[in-house]
Each structure stands twice: as C-alpha cells, then as structure tokens.
Design a protein around this motif. Structure first.
Motif, PDB file in Angstrom:
ATOM      1  N   ILE A 150       8.372   8.615   9.176  1.00  0.00           N
ATOM      2  CA  ILE A 150       9.619   9.122   9.756  1.00  0.00           C
ATOM      3  C   ILE A 150      10.814   8.643   8.939  1.00  0.00           C
ATOM      4  N   ASN A 151      10.753   7.403   8.487  1.00  0.00           N
ATOM      5  CA  ASN A 151      11.847   6.827   7.697  1.00  0.00           C
ATOM      6  C   ASN A 151      11.840   7.278   6.248  1.00  0.00           C
ATOM      7  N   GLY A 152      10.792   7.998   5.855  1.00  0.00           N
ATOM      8  CA  GLY A 152      10.716   8.460   4.475  1.00  0.00           C
ATOM      9  C   GLY A 152      10.257   7.390   3.500  1.00  0.00           C
ATOM     10  N   TRP A 153       9.597   6.345   4.003  1.00  0.00           N
ATOM     11  CA  TRP A 153       9.103   5.287   3.135  1.00  0.00           C
ATOM     12  C   TRP A 153       7.830   5.745   2.416  1.00  0.00           C
ATOM     13  N   ALA A 154       7.636   5.225   1.224  1.00  0.00           N
ATOM     14  CA  ALA A 154       6.437   5.564   0.450  1.00  0.00           C
ATOM     15  C   ALA A 154       5.382   4.467   0.511  1.00  0.00           C
ATOM     16  N   GLU A 155       5.798   3.248   0.886  1.00  0.00           N
ATOM     17  CA  GLU A 155       4.870   2.112   0.871  1.00  0.00           C
ATOM     18  C   GLU A 155       5.049   1.244   2.117  1.00  0.00           C
ATOM     19  N   ALA A 167       0.822  -1.207   0.000  1.00  0.00           N
ATOM     20  CA  ALA A 167       0.000   0.000   0.000  1.00  0.00           C
ATOM     21  C   ALA A 167       0.855   1.255   0.000  1.00  0.00           C
ATOM     22  N   LYS A 168       0.464   2.211  -0.837  1.00  0.00           N
ATOM     23  CA  LYS A 168       1.101   3.518  -0.799  1.00  0.00           C
ATOM     24  C   LYS A 168       0.589   4.277   0.428  1.00  0.00           C
ATOM     25  N   ILE A 169       1.493   4.838   1.189  1.00  0.00           N
ATOM     26  CA  ILE A 169       1.085   5.558   2.394  1.00  0.00           C
ATOM     27  C   ILE A 169       0.190   6.732   2.031  1.00  0.00           C
ATOM     28  N   SER A 170       0.433   7.346   0.884  1.00  0.00           N
ATOM     29  CA  SER A 170      -0.385   8.475   0.455  1.00  0.00           C
ATOM     30  C   SER A 170      -1.814   8.059   0.124  1.00  0.00           C
ATOM     31  N   ASP A 171      -2.041   6.763  -0.057  1.00  0.00           N
ATOM     32  CA  ASP A 171      -3.391   6.254  -0.353  1.00  0.00           C
ATOM     33  C   ASP A 171      -4.172   5.913   0.911  1.00  0.00           C
ATOM     34  N   VAL A 172      -3.504   5.993   2.071  1.00  0.00           N
ATOM     35  CA  VAL A 172      -4.119   5.537   3.318  1.00  0.00           C
ATOM     36  C   VAL A 172      -4.622   6.726   4.133  1.00  0.00           C
ATOM     37  N   HIS A 173      -5.915   6.718   4.427  1.00  0.00           N
ATOM     38  CA  HIS A 173      -6.508   7.725   5.312  1.00  0.00           C
ATOM     39  C   HIS A 173      -6.333   7.257   6.749  1.00  0.00           C
ATOM     40  N   LYS A 212      -9.270  10.327  -2.971  1.00  0.00           N
ATOM     41  CA  LYS A 212      -7.829  10.535  -2.860  1.00  0.00           C
ATOM     42  C   LYS A 212      -7.158   9.497  -1.972  1.00  0.00           C
ATOM     43  N   THR A 213      -7.912   8.942  -1.006  1.00  0.00           N
ATOM     44  CA  THR A 213      -7.360   7.917  -0.111  1.00  0.00           C
ATOM     45  C   THR A 213      -8.281   6.694  -0.158  1.00  0.00           C
ATOM     46  N   PRO A 214      -8.102   5.817  -1.123  1.00  0.00           N
ATOM     47  CA  PRO A 214      -8.995   4.667  -1.276  1.00  0.00           C
ATOM     48  C   PRO A 214      -8.864   3.614  -0.188  1.00  0.00           C
ATOM     49  N   LEU A 215      -7.913   3.797   0.723  1.00  0.00           N
ATOM     50  CA  LEU A 215      -7.734   2.871   1.851  1.00  0.00           C
ATOM     51  C   LEU A 215      -7.828   3.653   3.148  1.00  0.00           C
TER      52      LEU A 215
END
Length: 274
Positions: free
Chosen positions: A71-76, A7-13, A54-57
């Motif tokens: 914090i770690n700068g991860w995207a997924e 999962a993309k973090i940007s997709d998670v509400h 915008k956040t399907p999850l």
C-alpha cells in the motif's frame, strides 16, 4: 540460527493465509509504518523452486505487514529467514496470530483447530488418555508422545481452560461454509452465538450460510429463522393512513380537514406526499 535480510517484496510468495487479509487493518498498519517505519520484521522461508524460481522466498508470518508495505509503495521489507518446511511454517503462522489480541472468536477457534491438526501431523495421532476418567473431547486427548493437547495449547498461547474448550467446540463443529459466511456479518466475535451455531446440525448450518448470502446481518437472519417479526410502530401506521387518506380526498374535503385541525399547523408533508 535466524538470518536477517532485506527482502524484495517481489521475491516473496504470499500463498494462502490462515487469516484472510483485512484491508482496513492493513491500511491502519500502512499508516503506522509510513510514520514510524517497519518495527517488526516479517518471517519467510527459502523456497528457491517456488513459481519456477520467480519467488525464492515464501511468507511465513506477516501478511498484513506485507500488504501494508505494498500500500505504501515499498519495494523491500526487513525479514527473518527461518528453516521450516510447509507444516512447520503454518504452525509458526498460527502461533504468531494466536498471540495477537485482535483475533475474533471465530478466527481463534479456527486457528486452534488448525494448530491441532498440524501438530498431530507432525507429532503423531491424537489418542484418548489412559485413565479414561475425563469426559468430553478436550482434556483426555493426548499425543502419542504423551503431551496433553489442551495443556500444550493453553501453555503456549496463554489460554484458560474454558477459552480453549469453547474454541475447540466452535472450531470442531462449525461447518466450513458457515465459517466463511459469518465473516462480515457481525457474528465473528460473538462467542455465545458461535457456540449456539456450532450445536446445530449440518443442514441447518448450511441453511444459515445460504441466508447470509442475501442478508449480511446475522442477527436478522437468526430472527427470521426463529419466526420473529419486528414490531410495527403504531404511529408510523397512523402516518401512512393519513397520507393515504389525503391522496384520495378531493379539494373540498381537504379544506374541511385543514379547517378542523387549524390552518396554523404545518401540513407541507401532506403536499409533499402527493
């Protein structure tokens, strides 16, 4: 059947969490994840319409892991997709947190009561047991389906009956404003203190919550409310008097004083006090 995804973090509400994110805890998890990778996946549910798509999850469980990834700068992140509505998602979140040993006594009480409220919403209102022999509000409360609440929660989360009863008392009787004010005061994990506070009336609890806005140490606040005053150190008082006398003395008096006690002594503290 559970679905595993990346999962993309940007997709998670994220939404409002039952357990506030502890930044120090998230930092520790971030360090562990940076070294060892993600061991446990987060849990999400599909909400395609959230935030206008915008956040399907939506996050169900794993708030600290998600914050650690940011914090770690991860995207997924690795994630498990579950089929759950809003109520079931909250039950899952509460269940996961109640299994964790690092919960404070305050959070455990809040989570038990929230779990009870959500379970009642899903499975029917809580009613008194039919025999009416049990006293108190803990044991005789059952669901319409016939399951005794206390046993259900104890079996699910491994609580003993005493732990459950104390959690119920704290969660039921502690005013929401005081719950919030207690965070960071040193009283979150003092079960005896929480039980004592829960026995106080609403106005008294509100007063304590108000006092905690200015003084964050709950022990000091409770001492003030009891009228306790810290005992003064007599030597500190004597020191203050000596310094005050030195400041008011003239040069001749100071010389006489130094001669009396001995010139070999170190009186630099008096000079510094001027």
């Amino acid at each position: 059947m559970a679905e595993f995804i990346r999962a993309k973090i940007s997709d998670v509400h994220i939404g409002e969490r039952a357990r506030p994110i502890d930044e120090d805890h998230a930092q520790a998890i971030a360090a562990s994840m940076a070294e060892r990778g993600q061991i446990s996946p987060i849990m999400v549910r599909r909400t395609p319409a959230a935030n206008k798509g915008k956040t399907p999850l939506t996050l169900v469980a794993g708030g600290h892991r998600t914050r650690a990834a940011v914090i770690n700068g991860w995207a997924e992140l690795d994630a498990i997709v579950v089929s759950a509505d809003a109520v079931e998602a909250q039950l899952i979140e509460l269940s996961e947190n109640l299994f964790r040993n690092e919960l404070s006594a305050l959070d455990r009480a809040i989570f038990v009561m929230k779990f009870r409220e959500l379970w009642e919403e899903r499975h029917g209102s809580i009613q008194r047991g039919g025999d009416r022999k049990s006293k108190g509000q803990d044991a005789p409360l059952i669901f319409a389906g016939g399951r005794e609440l206390a046993k259900r929660v104890q079996e699910r989360f491994g609580f003993g009956p005493d732990t459950y009863k104390r959690a119920v008392r704290i969660g039921t009787n502690l005013h929401p404003a005081l719950r919030q004010a207690l965070r960071g005061s040193g009283g979150e994990d003092d079960q005896s203190l929480l039980l004592s506070l829960s026995k106080k009336g609403p106005s008294e609890q509100a007063g304590i919550a108000s006092a905690l806005r200015d003084e964050r140490d709950i022990k000091k606040v409770m001492a003030w409310l009891k009228g306790d005053t810290p005992k003064s150190d007599p030597q500190e008082a004597a020191y203050a008097k000596l310094v005050a006398a030195w400041k008011t003395a003239n040069e001749d008096t100071r010389r006489r004083f130094l001669t009396h006690v001995g010139d070999s002594q170190d009186f630099s503290f008096l000079e510094a006090a001027e």
